[in-house]
Design an enzyme around this catalytic site. Structure first.
Site, PDB file in Angstrom:
ATOM      1  N   ASP A 155      -2.037  -9.622   8.524  1.00 18.09           N
ATOM      2  CA  ASP A 155      -1.756  -8.981   7.070  1.00 18.09           C
ATOM      3  C   ASP A 155      -0.729  -7.797   7.596  1.00 18.09           C
ATOM      4  O   ASP A 155      -1.314  -6.634   7.498  1.00 18.09           O
ATOM      5  CB  ASP A 155      -3.105  -8.437   6.549  1.00 18.09           C
ATOM      6  CG  ASP A 155      -2.787  -7.935   5.203  1.00 18.09           C
ATOM      7  OD1 ASP A 155      -1.643  -8.023   4.793  1.00 18.09           O
ATOM      8  OD2 ASP A 155      -3.873  -7.577   4.468  1.00 18.09           O
ATOM      9  N   HIS A 215       3.233 -12.619  -5.071  1.00 25.72           N
ATOM     10  CA  HIS A 215       2.462 -12.718  -4.071  1.00 25.72           C
ATOM     11  C   HIS A 215       1.933 -14.443  -4.106  1.00 25.72           C
ATOM     12  O   HIS A 215       0.665 -14.498  -4.179  1.00 25.72           O
ATOM     13  CB  HIS A 215       1.036 -11.873  -4.732  1.00 25.72           C
ATOM     14  CG  HIS A 215       0.145 -11.540  -3.527  1.00 25.72           C
ATOM     15  ND1 HIS A 215      -0.751 -12.358  -2.666  1.00 25.72           N
ATOM     16  CD2 HIS A 215       0.148 -10.272  -2.938  1.00 25.72           C
ATOM     17  CE1 HIS A 215      -1.407 -11.612  -1.535  1.00 25.72           C
ATOM     18  NE2 HIS A 215      -1.227 -10.340  -1.980  1.00 25.72           N
ATOM     19  N   GLU A 225       5.274 -12.584   1.531  1.00 29.60           N
ATOM     20  CA  GLU A 225       5.671 -11.613   0.379  1.00 29.60           C
ATOM     21  C   GLU A 225       6.967 -10.788   0.762  1.00 29.60           C
ATOM     22  O   GLU A 225       6.761  -9.856   1.503  1.00 29.60           O
ATOM     23  CB  GLU A 225       4.623 -10.580   0.036  1.00 29.60           C
ATOM     24  CG  GLU A 225       3.068 -11.245   0.084  1.00 29.60           C
ATOM     25  CD  GLU A 225       2.123 -10.169   0.036  1.00 29.60           C
ATOM     26  OE1 GLU A 225       1.985  -9.363  -0.403  1.00 29.60           O
ATOM     27  OE2 GLU A 225       0.978 -10.496   0.817  1.00 29.60           O
ATOM     28  N   ARG A 241       0.788  -1.411   0.080  1.00 30.50           N
ATOM     29  CA  ARG A 241       0.150  -0.084  -0.078  1.00 30.50           C
ATOM     30  C   ARG A 241       0.690   1.266   0.113  1.00 30.50           C
ATOM     31  O   ARG A 241       1.873   1.278   0.741  1.00 30.50           O
ATOM     32  CB  ARG A 241      -0.999  -0.105   1.341  1.00 30.50           C
ATOM     33  CG  ARG A 241      -2.067  -0.895   1.272  1.00 30.50           C
ATOM     34  CD  ARG A 241      -2.626  -1.062   2.464  1.00 30.50           C
ATOM     35  NE  ARG A 241      -3.884  -2.159   2.169  1.00 30.50           N
ATOM     36  CZ  ARG A 241      -3.767  -3.524   2.561  1.00 30.50           C
ATOM     37  NH1 ARG A 241      -2.432  -3.849   2.980  1.00 30.50           N
ATOM     38  NH2 ARG A 241      -4.734  -4.237   2.343  1.00 30.50           N
ATOM     39  N   HIS A 253      -0.526  -2.648  -4.671  1.00 32.33           N
ATOM     40  CA  HIS A 253      -0.205  -3.653  -5.523  1.00 32.33           C
ATOM     41  C   HIS A 253      -0.225  -2.897  -6.846  1.00 32.33           C
ATOM     42  O   HIS A 253      -0.282  -3.642  -8.147  1.00 32.33           O
ATOM     43  CB  HIS A 253      -1.006  -5.009  -5.599  1.00 32.33           C
ATOM     44  CG  HIS A 253      -0.729  -5.725  -4.487  1.00 32.33           C
ATOM     45  ND1 HIS A 253       0.046  -5.711  -3.547  1.00 32.33           N
ATOM     46  CD2 HIS A 253      -1.610  -6.441  -3.661  1.00 32.33           C
ATOM     47  CE1 HIS A 253       0.073  -6.274  -2.700  1.00 32.33           C
ATOM     48  NE2 HIS A 253      -0.969  -7.007  -2.653  1.00 32.33           N
TER      49      HIS A 253
END
Length: 340
Positions: A239, A167, A305, A72, A97
Site C-alpha cells: 500500500d 480506485h 491508482e 492521505r 480519499h
C-alpha cells in the site's frame, strides 16, 4: 432510486469485438470490464458488488472516482496561501480519499456525449473542509482496441488543492477468481515514498533497488509479500506510492504493466500523474458482498491508482497539487487491455 430520489444509472459501452465496460453514476464508478483471455473467453476483470446500494457506503472505494484528494493528507490539515484548512478525518488521524463524504459516495450527473460517457459533480465551497466551489467532470472512452481512457477535469472558484483518480480493482483472471498475488507487475518506477506508521510519506524519495519495492523487472506480488520492509506487515501487503520515472507535467507516460500467466491477460497503464499507488486489496474482507453475493477475501484484487503523491500539500518539494481559481485541472489515465 436512492432514498433521496436520485436515479441510479448504469451505462454500457461495447466495441465491435464484444468487449465492454460498464459504468455507474454512484461515484462515477467502473462496475465491469469484460475482456477476452488467451482462449477468447470474455470475462469481467473489475471487482464490484452484487447490490447497487453497497456502492453508497463503501470503505473499499470500489472502482470509484475519488477526491477531492485521493490518498492521505496528514492530520487532516494543510496550508494554502498562508491559511490553514481543516479537513474531515476518516482514516485514523488522517484525511483519506476526500473525507467522510468524498466524491466516491456521491451520485453524479451522467450523460452520453458522442462516444463517451461523462459524469459531472459540483462540490460546494467548504465541502469536507476544502476551499472553493469545484466543478468536476470525468469522461470515459472505450476503444476498439480495448483501451479504457479516463479524463478528469476540474475548475475551482477559489485557489484549492485537487488530486483525482479512479480506485479500480483488477483481477485479470476474473473478478471472482481469488487471490491476485500470483499476478506479475512491472513498474517504470526507480523510487518510492517511504511511509510512517500511519501511512504518511516521510518526505524521502527512496531507491527501490534491493528492496521489495523493486518492480522495474516484472515480478509477482507474492515474491516479497511476507517482507516486513517499510511497514508491509503492518499494512498487510503493498500500500505504497511509487514515483513514475521521467514524469513530465501534463504529458501521458507509461506507468507499467500488470500481467497474469493464468489467463494470458495483461493491462498496460499510462498516466499524466507523477505517482502510482499500488494497493493489494489488504482489507477487502471488510467490503460488502461481491458480484456473486459472497464475501471478499483480502487480496482478491489489486488497485493501481495513478495520482499525485500522498500528503503533497504538506510537502513543498513534492509536485504541486494546487489549482488556481479559474484554471483547468486535467489528468488522464489509460488502461490498455491485451494478451501476453
Amino acid at each position: 432510486m436512492t432514498s433521496e430520489g436520485e436515479a441510479v444509472l448504469v451505462y454500457k459501452i461495447t466495441n465491435t469485438a464484444g468487449a465492454s465496460v460498464e459504468l455507474c453514476n454512484i461515484g462515477a464508478s467502473i462496475i465491469a470490464i469484460n475482456v477476452p483471455d488467451s482462449e477468447g473467453n470474455m470475462t469481467d476483470v473489475a471487482l464490484g458488488y452484487k447490490e447497487w446500494q453497497s456502492y453508497l457506503q463503501d470503505p473499499a472505494a470500489m472502482c470509484k472516482s475519488v477526491g477531492r484528494y485521493a490518498n492521505r493528507i496528514a492530520d487532516g490539515r494543510f496550508e494554502l496561501n498562508g491559511k490553514e484548512f481543516i479537513l474531515a478525518r476518516n482514516n485514523g488521524p488522517n484525511h483519506l480519499h476526500g473525507g467522510v463524504d468524498g466524491f466516491g459516495t456521491r451520485v453524479w450527473e451522467g450523460s452520453v456525449e458522442g462516444n463517451q460517457v461523462v459524469f459531472t459533480l459540483t462540490s460546494e465551497d467548504g465541502d469536507q473542509g476544502y476551499p472553493g466551489e469545484l466543478a468536476v467532470q470525468v469522461a470515459y472512452y472505450w476503444s476498439e482496441e480495448n483501451e479504457l481512457d479516463i479524463t478528469y477535469r476540474a475548475v475551482s472558484s477559489d485557489d484549492t488543492i485537487v488530486n483525482l483518480t479512479n480506485h479500480l480493482y483488477l483481477n485479470l483472471d476474473g473478478a471472482q477468481s481469488g487471490s491476485v498475488l500470483h499476478h506479475t507487475l512491472q513498474l517504470n518506477c526507480s523510487k518510492f515514498l517511504p511511509i510512517n506508521s500511519v501511512q504518511i510519506p516521510t518526505g524521502e524519495l527512496a531507491d527501490v533497488e534491493g528492496t521489495p519495492m523493486d518492480f522495474r523487472s516484472a515480478k509477482s506480488f507474492a515474491q516479497d509479500f511476507d517482507s516486513d520492509f517499510n511497514y508491509m506487515q503492518q499494512v498487510r501487503g503493498y500500500d505504497h506510492c511509487f514515483v513514475v520515472d521521467d514524469w513530465k507535467r501534463n504529458i501521458l507516460g507509461k506507468v507499467g504493466c500488470l500481467m497474469s500467466e493464468k489467463s494470458g491477460r495483461k493491462v498496460e497503464i499510462l498516466s499524466s500523474q507523477p505517482g502510482v499507488q499500488i494497493y493489494t486489496g489488504n482489507w477487502l474482507q471488510d467490503a460488502p458482498a461481491n458480484k456473486e453475493g459472497k464475501r471478499f477475501h483480502d487480496h482478491d484484487g489489486v488497485a493501481i491508482e495513478c495520482q499525485a503523491w500522498p500528503d503533497s500539500p504538506n510537502h513543498p518539494d513534492f509536485p504541486s497539487v494546487e489549482l488556481k481559481a479559474g484554471e483547468m485541472y486535467i489528468q488522464k489515465i489509460v488502461y490498455r487491455f491485451g494478451l501476453l
